[in-house]
Write an enzyme that holds these catalytic residues in place. Sequence first.
Site, PDB file in Angstrom:
ATOM      1  N   LYS A 107       1.508  -6.063  11.779  1.00 40.94           N
ATOM      2  CA  LYS A 107       1.477  -5.890  10.248  1.00 40.94           C
ATOM      3  C   LYS A 107       0.290  -6.699   9.876  1.00 40.94           C
ATOM      4  O   LYS A 107      -0.336  -7.485  10.517  1.00 40.94           O
ATOM      5  CB  LYS A 107       2.857  -6.672   9.985  1.00 40.94           C
ATOM      6  CG  LYS A 107       3.249  -6.545   8.399  1.00 40.94           C
ATOM      7  CD  LYS A 107       4.015  -5.250   8.406  1.00 40.94           C
ATOM      8  CE  LYS A 107       4.397  -4.886   6.958  1.00 40.94           C
ATOM      9  NZ  LYS A 107       5.675  -3.923   6.957  1.00 40.94           N
TER      10      LYS A 107
HETATM   11  P1  NAD Z   1       6.160  -1.206  -3.935  1.00 36.80           P
HETATM   12  O1  NAD Z   1       4.942  -1.933  -3.960  1.00 36.80           O
HETATM   13  O2  NAD Z   1       5.876   0.303  -3.906  1.00 36.80           O
HETATM   14  O3  NAD Z   1       7.450  -1.459  -4.540  1.00 36.80           O
HETATM   15  C1  NAD Z   1       7.729  -2.895  -4.613  1.00 36.80           C
HETATM   16  C2  NAD Z   1       8.625  -2.691  -6.127  1.00 36.80           C
HETATM   17  O4  NAD Z   1       9.253  -4.030  -6.295  1.00 36.80           O
HETATM   18  C3  NAD Z   1       7.621  -2.689  -7.391  1.00 36.80           C
HETATM   19  O5  NAD Z   1       8.032  -1.778  -8.389  1.00 36.80           O
HETATM   20  C4  NAD Z   1       7.528  -3.892  -7.994  1.00 36.80           C
HETATM   21  O6  NAD Z   1       7.252  -3.963  -9.279  1.00 36.80           O
HETATM   22  C5  NAD Z   1       8.726  -4.590  -7.646  1.00 36.80           C
HETATM   23  N1  NAD Z   1       8.932  -6.033  -7.593  1.00 36.80           N
HETATM   24  C6  NAD Z   1       7.847  -6.760  -7.106  1.00 36.80           C
HETATM   25  N2  NAD Z   1       8.413  -8.286  -7.472  1.00 36.80           N
HETATM   26  C7  NAD Z   1       9.547  -7.997  -7.883  1.00 36.80           C
HETATM   27  C8  NAD Z   1      10.417  -9.192  -8.418  1.00 36.80           C
HETATM   28  N3  NAD Z   1      10.277 -10.377  -8.122  1.00 36.80           N
HETATM   29  N4  NAD Z   1      11.951  -8.555  -8.725  1.00 36.80           N
HETATM   30  C9  NAD Z   1      12.028  -7.451  -8.698  1.00 36.80           C
HETATM   31  N5  NAD Z   1      11.117  -6.354  -8.481  1.00 36.80           N
HETATM   32  C10 NAD Z   1       9.895  -6.616  -8.123  1.00 36.80           C
HETATM   33  O7  NAD Z   1       6.731  -1.423  -2.440  1.00 36.80           O
HETATM   34  P2  NAD Z   1       7.523  -0.510  -1.185  1.00 36.80           P
HETATM   35  O8  NAD Z   1       6.518  -0.008  -0.330  1.00 36.80           O
HETATM   36  O9  NAD Z   1       8.710   0.262  -1.978  1.00 36.80           O
HETATM   37  O10 NAD Z   1       8.131  -1.907  -0.345  1.00 36.80           O
HETATM   38  C11 NAD Z   1       9.368  -2.470  -0.676  1.00 36.80           C
HETATM   39  C12 NAD Z   1       9.910  -3.301   0.448  1.00 36.80           C
HETATM   40  O11 NAD Z   1      10.070  -2.166   1.376  1.00 36.80           O
HETATM   41  C13 NAD Z   1       8.950  -4.209   1.024  1.00 36.80           C
HETATM   42  O12 NAD Z   1       9.712  -5.154   1.439  1.00 36.80           O
HETATM   43  C14 NAD Z   1       8.430  -3.558   2.045  1.00 36.80           C
HETATM   44  O13 NAD Z   1       7.984  -4.311   3.255  1.00 36.80           O
HETATM   45  C15 NAD Z   1       9.495  -2.699   2.528  1.00 36.80           C
HETATM   46  N6  NAD Z   1       9.173  -1.316   3.287  1.00 36.80           N
HETATM   47  C16 NAD Z   1       8.433  -0.519   2.725  1.00 36.80           C
HETATM   48  C17 NAD Z   1       8.179   0.825   3.744  1.00 36.80           C
HETATM   49  C18 NAD Z   1       7.272   1.902   3.065  1.00 36.80           C
HETATM   50  O14 NAD Z   1       7.269   2.593   3.653  1.00 36.80           O
HETATM   51  N7  NAD Z   1       6.518   1.644   1.850  1.00 36.80           N
HETATM   52  C19 NAD Z   1       8.456   0.713   4.833  1.00 36.80           C
HETATM   53  C20 NAD Z   1       9.703  -0.040   5.435  1.00 36.80           C
HETATM   54  C21 NAD Z   1       9.977  -1.233   4.560  1.00 36.80           C
END
Ligand code: NAD
Length: 476
Positions: A107
């Site tokens: 990561k």
């Molecule tokens: P992203 O940046 O696209 O979205 C995150 C969202 O959360 C944003 O809309 C942001 O405004 C919101 N956010 C931030 N702080 C917040 C808070 N305090 N309260 C409420 N909302 C809040 O990120 P993502 O890619 O969707 O990732 C989200 C989670 O999923 C992370 O934990 C990431 O590790 C996990 N994840 C993502 C992927 C992927 O393919 N993108 C894969 C596996 C796991």
Amino acid sequence: MSPRNEPTFRESVDLMFNRAVALMDLAPGLEEKIRVCNATYTVRFGVRLRGQIQTFVGYRSVHSEHMEPVKGGIRYAPSVNQDEVEALAALMTYKCALVEAPFGGSKGGLCIDPRNYDEHELEQITRRFAYELAKRDLINPSQNVPAPDMGTGEREMAWMADQYARMNTTDINARACVTGKPLNAGGISGRVEATGRGVQYALREFFRDPRDMAKAGLTGSLDGKRVIVQGLGNVGYHAAKFLAEEDGCIITGIIERDGALFNPDGLDVAAVHNWMRSHGGIAGFPDAAHTAEGGAVMEEDCDILIPAALEGVINLENAARIKAPLIIEAANGPVTAGADDVLRQKGTVIIPDMYANAGGVTVSYFEWVKNLSHIRFGRMQRRQEEAQHKLIIDELERLSADSGVGWQLSPDFKQKYMRGAGELELVRSGLDDTMRIAYQSMRDVWHGRDDVEDLRTAAYLVAIGKVADSYRAKGL
Ligand code: NAD
């Protein structure tokens, strides 16, 4: 996020790991070897921006190299730190093992708030970060393959891939150095939606078994279930949209940085997403009540809670007040180890992160294979499949006419049946299969062993068992 007296994210992951290995019979020392993070690289680099040099801090952590390349996203957030990156790298090892993606866990992260920089500045910063990582084989198609995570997406992956290609001009597999790229830069159809799509497939599998539903006190199907989602980013948006549009779920609450929206009759996910994009937040969205106190909405009555933003949001402070009988961890580490204990005692069922959000790495795996094989999935067989199906349809129609039965195949059936699978259909099929098989492996342990009371422990048992097998095969 979590109160000070709780373990860190890394410690939380280790506590959950320890709970599982206590039920296993591993060779002496192997437990420690699997648990520890092999290496973490910290880089500090300068970029000239707005007339002065700004220094940035980034990390790339490699948790386990029992399989290579290692794989894991790169996160852009001001809160990125070594503990978090190592916890996420460890989860990647277990996740890849659980869904049988042939990778070790890694990561990365950069301490930056991307909203403070324009596109050109972000490109400069990303290219410089990628240069530092590629120089040390921490971006490399056969060693270490990053992907998007919070704060990064297709655009950043395309810059990184291009930076690697510029530094390795004769590497024919250069495109396989990162995944989550846009289609025109070597990406794969269905990668952007993949993690949210995987959450949907995971829930569908959960609702296929009455024993699983009974554990959460739920009945029926996904249709009509009330869902609250935290984080309407890549993962949360796609999960909520698909569940509402295709499975009949009612999205009653959406929690974002600037508070939460609540409507017991259901929110229009796409409309909220559009509003957020044009207004920079969800506040002011019509047709729903807005509260600035977003966290409180997680405690509202609902059937399914989907934390899809950050880690540690369900912790010792609020765990006892969470009413949802089923939580699916779309984010990584949203439930602390302490909260996990509280929820387990309450009978809340948690579909754990290492499984629930594995859709992303699964489709990343398909993208990496596509890049190495230099051909789009479906390109060779699609038209041949269509020709075969047309043969059958023509023959059926001929038989029907010749025998005087006069059956007519409906045009809709003919059209659907004749269509050969393109890349998107194949990716979704591969993802669905992966999510079902991985869930079934957890379910067998969950229901099959008296000493396993939750899906998380079951997931760890399956994953650690596979990593241990790899080490044994290597003679360790
Ligand atoms: P992203 O940046 O696209 O979205 C995150 C969202 O959360 C944003 O809309 C942001 O405004 C919101 N956010 C931030 N702080 C917040 C808070 N305090 N309260 C409420 N909302 C809040 O990120 P993502 O890619 O969707 O990732 C989200 C989670 O999923 C992370 O934990 C990431 O590790 C996990 N994840 C993502 C992927 C992927 O393919 N993108 C894969 C596996 C796991």
